[in-house]
Scaffold this motif. Sequence first.
Motif, mmCIF file in Angstrom:
data_model
loop_
_atom_site.group_PDB
_atom_site.id
_atom_site.type_symbol
_atom_site.label_atom_id
_atom_site.label_comp_id
_atom_site.label_asym_id
_atom_site.label_seq_id
_atom_site.Cartn_x
_atom_site.Cartn_y
_atom_site.Cartn_z
ATOM 1 N N ALA A 53 7.197 5.323 0.212
ATOM 2 C CA ALA A 53 6.934 4.803 1.554
ATOM 3 C C ALA A 53 5.717 3.896 1.467
ATOM 4 C CB ALA A 53 6.683 5.948 2.525
ATOM 5 N N ASP A 54 5.922 2.591 1.690
ATOM 6 C CA ASP A 54 4.845 1.616 1.506
ATOM 7 C C ASP A 54 4.338 1.099 2.851
ATOM 8 O OD1 ASP A 54 3.402 -0.926 0.957
ATOM 9 O OD2 ASP A 54 3.950 -0.448 -1.104
ATOM 10 N N CYS B 202 17.262 12.279 6.679
ATOM 11 C CA CYS B 202 15.885 12.050 6.252
ATOM 12 C C CYS B 202 15.097 11.540 7.457
ATOM 13 C CB CYS B 202 15.876 11.019 5.121
ATOM 14 S SG CYS B 202 14.248 10.708 4.425
ATOM 15 N N TYR B 203 13.796 11.820 7.464
ATOM 16 C CA TYR B 203 12.949 11.422 8.587
ATOM 17 C C TYR B 203 11.728 10.684 8.051
ATOM 18 C CZ TYR B 203 16.158 14.704 10.559
ATOM 19 O OH TYR B 203 17.322 15.348 10.904
ATOM 20 N N LEU B 204 11.442 9.539 8.675
ATOM 21 C CA LEU B 204 10.379 8.645 8.221
ATOM 22 C C LEU B 204 9.352 8.471 9.329
ATOM 23 C CD1 LEU B 204 9.215 6.518 6.198
ATOM 24 C CD2 LEU B 204 10.694 4.838 7.347
ATOM 25 N N LEU B 205 8.087 8.736 9.011
ATOM 26 C CA LEU B 205 6.994 8.545 9.959
ATOM 27 C C LEU B 205 6.311 7.213 9.694
ATOM 28 C CD1 LEU B 205 5.075 9.755 12.169
ATOM 29 C CD2 LEU B 205 3.672 10.566 10.266
ATOM 30 N N ARG C 122 5.039 8.592 5.811
ATOM 31 C CA ARG C 122 5.522 9.882 5.317
ATOM 32 C C ARG C 122 7.040 9.963 5.433
ATOM 33 N NH1 ARG C 122 1.387 10.568 2.892
ATOM 34 N NH2 ARG C 122 -0.269 12.054 3.389
ATOM 35 N N LEU C 123 7.646 10.732 4.497
ATOM 36 C CA LEU C 123 9.093 10.836 4.397
ATOM 37 C C LEU C 123 9.455 12.276 4.050
ATOM 38 C CD1 LEU C 123 11.636 8.787 4.208
ATOM 39 C CD2 LEU C 123 11.290 8.976 1.738
ATOM 40 N N HIS D 237 0.845 -1.192 0.000
ATOM 41 C CA HIS D 237 0.000 0.000 0.000
ATOM 42 C C HIS D 237 0.886 1.251 0.000
ATOM 43 C CE1 HIS D 237 -3.630 -2.297 0.487
ATOM 44 N NE2 HIS D 237 -3.278 -2.774 1.679
ATOM 45 N N PRO D 238 1.300 1.737 -1.168
ATOM 46 C CA PRO D 238 2.108 2.956 -1.215
ATOM 47 C C PRO D 238 1.373 4.133 -0.586
ATOM 48 C CG PRO D 238 2.106 1.847 -3.336
ATOM 49 C CD PRO D 238 1.062 1.176 -2.506
ATOM 50 N N HIS D 239 2.100 4.901 0.231
ATOM 51 C CA HIS D 239 1.454 6.026 0.905
ATOM 52 C C HIS D 239 2.020 7.376 0.501
ATOM 53 C CE1 HIS D 239 -1.280 7.731 3.738
ATOM 54 N NE2 HIS D 239 -1.556 6.569 4.271
ATOM 55 N N GLU D 240 3.224 7.406 -0.063
ATOM 56 C CA GLU D 240 3.805 8.674 -0.506
ATOM 57 C C GLU D 240 4.924 8.385 -1.495
ATOM 58 O OE1 GLU D 240 4.998 12.903 1.517
ATOM 59 O OE2 GLU D 240 5.889 11.128 2.424
ATOM 60 N N VAL D 241 5.151 9.328 -2.409
ATOM 61 C CA VAL D 241 6.261 9.250 -3.357
ATOM 62 C C VAL D 241 7.048 10.561 -3.267
ATOM 63 C CG1 VAL D 241 6.978 8.778 -5.719
ATOM 64 C CG2 VAL D 241 4.764 7.931 -4.900
ATOM 65 N N VAL D 242 8.357 10.453 -3.014
ATOM 66 C CA VAL D 242 9.217 11.622 -2.857
ATOM 67 C C VAL D 242 10.471 11.425 -3.702
ATOM 68 C CG1 VAL D 242 10.590 12.986 -1.246
ATOM 69 C CG2 VAL D 242 8.389 12.039 -0.519
ATOM 70 N N VAL D 243 10.857 12.440 -4.473
ATOM 71 C CA VAL D 243 12.120 12.392 -5.208
ATOM 72 C C VAL D 243 13.241 12.827 -4.272
ATOM 73 C CG1 VAL D 243 13.424 13.319 -7.155
ATOM 74 C CG2 VAL D 243 10.985 12.826 -7.411
ATOM 75 N N ASP D 244 14.327 12.037 -4.238
ATOM 76 C CA ASP D 244 15.427 12.369 -3.329
ATOM 77 C C ASP D 244 16.138 13.634 -3.810
ATOM 78 O OD1 ASP D 244 18.626 11.261 -4.017
ATOM 79 O OD2 ASP D 244 17.045 11.147 -5.528
ATOM 80 N N PRO D 245 16.902 14.298 -2.941
ATOM 81 C CA PRO D 245 17.529 15.577 -3.322
ATOM 82 C C PRO D 245 18.449 15.493 -4.525
ATOM 83 C CG PRO D 245 17.572 15.302 -0.944
ATOM 84 C CD PRO D 245 17.097 14.001 -1.507
ATOM 85 N N SER D 246 19.034 14.328 -4.792
ATOM 86 C CA SER D 246 19.905 14.209 -5.960
ATOM 87 C C SER D 246 19.121 14.103 -7.256
ATOM 88 C CB SER D 246 20.812 12.977 -5.814
ATOM 89 O OG SER D 246 20.071 11.770 -6.009
ATOM 90 N N GLY D 247 17.817 13.803 -7.146
ATOM 91 C CA GLY D 247 16.981 13.662 -8.333
ATOM 92 C C GLY D 247 17.141 12.353 -9.063
ATOM 93 N N THR D 248 17.799 11.374 -8.448
ATOM 94 C CA THR D 248 18.054 10.102 -9.138
ATOM 95 C C THR D 248 17.182 8.958 -8.641
ATOM 96 O OG1 THR D 248 19.877 9.651 -7.603
ATOM 97 C CG2 THR D 248 20.434 10.699 -9.686
#
Length: 385
Positions: free
Chosen positions: A195-196, A245-248, A235-236, A179-190
Amino acid sequence: MAASAAAAAALPLLGAATAAEAAPRAAGAARRRAAELFYTGTWKGTQIYGGWFDPVRGTMTRIGPLAEVTANWAAAHPSRPVLYVAGGEDGGVVHVFRVDRATGGLAPAGEVHTDGGGTAGGGLSYIGVDRRSDTLLVANFEAGLAASLPIARDGGLGSPVSVVHDTGSGPNPRQAAPHPHEVVVDPSGTYALVADFGADRVFAYRYDRSTGAMSYDAKTGPRSFATAPGSGPRRLVFHPNRRDCYLLNELTADLQALHWNPRRGRFTNRQILPLDSPGFEGAKSGAELAISRDGRFVYASSRGENTLVAFSVDRRTGLLRLVQRVPCGGVKPWSFTLHESGRWMFVANQVSGTVNLFAVDRRSGRLTDTGRSLSIPSPDGITFC
């Protein structure tokens, strides 16, 4: 689809404010220009509400319901008057609305299915804009997939350029599937990080910012970071230093401080802190996460204890220290939004049906309930546009 047609037909009626709501709007065009426009979805409801916020006075004014559409989440275009709404209907539909910034009105401007136009996957849990690639990132909780949609110059959306399916499950009855809950691009963009909640993992998909496409090696699958069984990642957020990085986690209601290695696409766990007070014995439910723009404070909400929790960030180590737990001003703080000034926090208290305004002390990170709120049925998120 029928929902968009209904929205267009009903817009004049829905956009009409009550006499009480119309009075503040009639105060003058100059004051309105100084105010900021925001929108609030309604959890498992069918309407989007609008409002004005005066950042100087710290006052909110409700406009009224403005569109007829299911709204699990929303995101604004970074520069154009366009609002994207994650629908709750089958097909994983993202709705596009043009925003009238003078009145707050919303005009339907199209919709896109994120699962190929099928009948499964109605539960979109997140949409967000990657500004550098002009891409809308979508997490489909129900269908177990994440998708990326190109954003046109006028703010419209194209069909998905990539769809990736998570794998795995967890021990909780709510974790029978990914169950994916969020999609975030990392700061490097790669990397696009997912967060599932169901798989107890954060998946790291390769991300191509030139196309907005997510991908992974078919033989090895995506890289992933495993959280504790039954934790339910939700959440990330990244620190401005790009490495912390912080993960909820929702089910265990805790916050993890992680180190991110962009060259290897891997996380390392460094710290885990609970959101709830030591004496709390109720059901745990972490909900929202945000970091201040200067990276000095991290905020989270607990739907179990009905609290907002503030942490300070050690400048040298990136580790967290508890600063404050404060009542959220209502019941079930589904989400919250930090104002870009850093001075205010807007809390969507879903069960009590209020959006509550908190003042933020930018020096200490502490929150103070202003006592000001708007009555909105089942609010699930606040989006400035």
